[in-house]
Every structure is written in C-alpha cells, then in structure tokens.
Design a protein around this motif. Structure first.
Motif, PDB file in Angstrom:
ATOM      1  N   LEU A  73       1.959   6.046 -10.188  1.00 27.89           N
ATOM      2  CA  LEU A  73       2.113   6.279  -8.434  1.00 27.89           C
ATOM      3  C   LEU A  73       1.833   6.948  -7.827  1.00 27.89           C
ATOM      4  O   LEU A  73       1.519   6.838  -7.079  1.00 27.89           O
ATOM      5  CB  LEU A  73       3.564   5.469  -8.920  1.00 27.89           C
ATOM      6  N   ASN A 132      -1.584   7.351  -5.791  1.00 28.36           N
ATOM      7  CA  ASN A 132      -1.028   7.319  -4.099  1.00 28.36           C
ATOM      8  C   ASN A 132      -0.664   8.058  -4.135  1.00 28.36           C
ATOM      9  O   ASN A 132      -1.122   9.022  -2.583  1.00 28.36           O
ATOM     10  CB  ASN A 132       0.289   6.687  -4.283  1.00 28.36           C
ATOM     11  N   TYR A 133      -1.272   9.977  -4.287  1.00 27.82           N
ATOM     12  CA  TYR A 133      -1.120  11.067  -4.093  1.00 27.82           C
ATOM     13  C   TYR A 133      -1.914  11.968  -4.824  1.00 27.82           C
ATOM     14  O   TYR A 133      -2.107  12.875  -3.424  1.00 27.82           O
ATOM     15  CB  TYR A 133      -0.118  11.279  -3.723  1.00 27.82           C
ATOM     16  N   TRP A 180      -2.654  -6.250  -0.899  1.00 32.92           N
ATOM     17  CA  TRP A 180      -3.004  -5.054  -0.722  1.00 32.92           C
ATOM     18  C   TRP A 180      -3.604  -4.152  -1.853  1.00 32.92           C
ATOM     19  O   TRP A 180      -4.766  -3.589  -0.779  1.00 32.92           O
ATOM     20  CB  TRP A 180      -1.736  -3.864  -0.347  1.00 32.92           C
ATOM     21  N   SER A 181      -3.353  -4.161  -3.071  1.00 31.14           N
ATOM     22  CA  SER A 181      -4.327  -3.810  -3.273  1.00 31.14           C
ATOM     23  C   SER A 181      -6.071  -3.964  -3.187  1.00 31.14           C
ATOM     24  O   SER A 181      -7.356  -3.956  -3.019  1.00 31.14           O
ATOM     25  CB  SER A 181      -3.964  -3.562  -5.146  1.00 31.14           C
ATOM     26  N   THR A 216      -4.900   3.876   0.353  1.00 24.09           N
ATOM     27  CA  THR A 216      -4.286   3.302  -1.578  1.00 24.09           C
ATOM     28  C   THR A 216      -3.161   1.816  -0.604  1.00 24.09           C
ATOM     29  O   THR A 216      -2.793   1.827  -0.031  1.00 24.09           O
ATOM     30  CB  THR A 216      -3.079   4.688  -1.896  1.00 24.09           C
ATOM     31  N   ASP A 217      -3.466   1.243  -1.807  1.00 20.50           N
ATOM     32  CA  ASP A 217      -2.359   0.036  -1.077  1.00 20.50           C
ATOM     33  C   ASP A 217      -0.914   0.381  -0.759  1.00 20.50           C
ATOM     34  O   ASP A 217      -0.627  -1.376   0.244  1.00 20.50           O
ATOM     35  CB  ASP A 217      -1.797  -1.394  -2.398  1.00 20.50           C
ATOM     36  N   ASN A 218      -0.201   0.960  -1.286  1.00 20.01           N
ATOM     37  CA  ASN A 218       0.716   1.251  -0.752  1.00 20.01           C
ATOM     38  C   ASN A 218       0.862   2.289   1.020  1.00 20.01           C
ATOM     39  O   ASN A 218       1.543   1.718   1.344  1.00 20.01           O
ATOM     40  CB  ASN A 218       1.219   2.693  -1.206  1.00 20.01           C
ATOM     41  N   GLU A 219      -0.412   2.693   1.229  1.00 22.47           N
ATOM     42  CA  GLU A 219      -0.690   3.403   2.295  1.00 22.47           C
ATOM     43  C   GLU A 219      -1.116   2.281   3.126  1.00 22.47           C
ATOM     44  O   GLU A 219      -0.413   2.270   4.726  1.00 22.47           O
ATOM     45  CB  GLU A 219      -1.590   4.077   2.667  1.00 22.47           C
ATOM     46  N   LYS A 233      -0.197  -1.309   2.483  1.00 23.86           N
ATOM     47  CA  LYS A 233       0.928  -2.162   2.844  1.00 23.86           C
ATOM     48  C   LYS A 233       2.052  -1.348   3.952  1.00 23.86           C
ATOM     49  O   LYS A 233       2.557  -2.047   5.558  1.00 23.86           O
ATOM     50  CB  LYS A 233       1.839  -1.576   1.717  1.00 23.86           C
ATOM     51  N   ASN A 234       2.072  -0.345   3.822  1.00 22.03           N
ATOM     52  CA  ASN A 234       3.216   0.722   5.061  1.00 22.03           C
ATOM     53  C   ASN A 234       2.945   0.467   6.593  1.00 22.03           C
ATOM     54  O   ASN A 234       2.971   0.592   7.729  1.00 22.03           O
ATOM     55  CB  ASN A 234       3.349   1.680   4.458  1.00 22.03           C
TER      56      ASN A 234
END
Length: 213
Positions: A56, A60-61, A90-91, A101-104, A106-107
């Motif tokens: 992760l 993500n980073y 998201w992905s 990224t999917d996380n970004e 999504k956020n």
DNA sequence: AAACCAAGCAACCGCCTCCTT
DNA sequence: AAAGGAGGCGGTTGCTTGGTT
C-alpha cells in the motif's frame, strides 16, 4: 481458531504512519531487488510491516510515478465521467488517470465530489419530491446498475456540469477558465510534466544521501 | 491566543478473487 | 477439485492541519 503464532512471525508488527527511515528502506530495497512477494519483501527488507502495508505504501505513496497534489479540472471531469460509468470501481478509474491512485481518487470523491453532489442534491431537492432518494444515492455513491436511470440522469457528469450548474469547486474556477482559454477542446490531460505537484522518487535520493545511505 | 470544528488524507481492515500446490 | 496463500479492492477510521470563533 487458535493458531499458534510461529515465533519467527511473532515479532511485533508496526502500524500507523510510516517513518522516513522505513520509506527509504522500502525504496532502496525495491530499487535493488524489484517488487516481489510482498510478505517476503517486508521480511527481507527488515521492515516490521505486513506485506500489505508495504504494498500500500509503495503503490499509494512511494512509487516514482505517483502524482500528488491537486486534481485538475480535467481529472475531476474524468473521474466523474468514469464514476458514472463504473461506480465505486476506484482501481479501474485510477487506471485511466496515470499517476493517480485508487486511494487518492476514492478520497477525492468522498471529500469533494460527493459533498458537492450532496449540496447540489439538497438544493435540487427543494424543487422535487424525492430528496431522500437523491441524498441517499449521492451519499452511498452506488450507481444503479440495474437499469434504473434516475441517478445516472441526475448525475451524469455532463449533465451535472452543464445542466445542473455543478460548477468547478472553489479554487478551481480560475484554473478552468485559464485552461479553457488555452485549450478549449482539450482532451483528458493526464500527463503534465510541469505540474508542480509531480512527485518523483528522485526527490528522495538527496534524502538518502543525507541519511548516509 | 486558545479552543473548537471541519476537511483532507494516510493507513488499516476485512472481504473477495486469483493463482499455486 | 479443493485448500491455502497472496494480492487486489472498497469501505472505514483516526490523525493532522487549517480555518473560524
């Protein structure tokens, strides 16, 4: 149930925010050995993290091609467009926004777009009779994939932007205007080398030097 | 200047899928 | 064909930070 913890695995697992030292270890390890089985990688690198956590963090980073910083209006549009198509995939959406990224995403969706949609829905609900429906649909972010069209019609990116007066978010209006002037028919821009928020792993190397690695 | 609040984001959790044995 | 492990994914949480009172 009561799996006996193997002693070699019983070492404490670190959680929470990553330290710069951990980042550097992970970056160095991957730079040297490449990605691999994440659990093994975590052990081999000497990180007291789970493989998942390493993965992760990397994806993500730390990845060199991760773009950080403001989502551009074009990206925002694309996200809305793709979300209308696919829902919370998201992905899948992230694959169409290189460097994001999917996380970004999504956020971003949860903190900006969803809120914006909720607001629009609230305002809109003064004029229609089913505010709960709109609100629910906006808040759950679940698109009706069963052929129901109401939300798609309400929320289709183009209709949202053009017909429902869904304006660019605060701070983006000027940017939109500028870009519209520069590139009125601009397609989805995803690669902007001059983007100040572009983050590259090379930025980390000086730190490594500072750390004596 | 301090306290409070809200927004944003990094990271974790748990479930699901796919691959290997 | 079944079981186990690893990775992928979406949802959620909690900390940090910036803004407001």
């Amino acid at each position: 149930m009561d799996k006996k913890p193997c002693k070699s695995q019983d070492v404490e697992v670190r959680k929470g925010p990553w330290t710069m030292e951990e980042d550097l270890i992970l970056i160095n390890y991957i730079a040297t050995n490449g990605e691999g089985v994440w659990n093994n990688l975590a052990k081999a690198a000497g990180l007291k993290r789970t493989g998942k956590s390493c993965r992760l963090r990397w994806l993500n980073y730390l990845r060199p091609d991760v773009r950080r910083g403001n989502i551009t209006p074009e990206e925002q549009l694309l996200i809305m467009e793709l979300h209308a198509k696919w829902g919370n995939r998201w992905s899948k959406i992230a694959k169409h926004l290189p460097g994001r990224t999917d996380n970004e995403i999504k956020n971003y969706w949860r903190t900006r777009i969803q809120k914006h949609i909720n607001k629009q829905a609230e305002m809109f609900s003064f004029n229609i009779s089913t505010p709960e429906l709109l609100d629910h649909q906006a808040s759950t972010s679940q698109l009706p994939c069963n052929g129901s069209t109401s939300f798609m019609e309400t929320y289709s990116p183009m209709s949202s932007f053009n017909h429902c007066n869904l304006e660019p978010f605060p701070g983006q209006q000027q940017e939109v205007q500028q870009q519209q002037q520069q590139q009125p028919q601009q397609q989805h821009i995803v690669d902007q080398p001059n983007n100040e928020s572009y983050w590259s792993m090379e930025d980390f190397w000086p730190m490594q030097l500072l750390n004596g690695d």
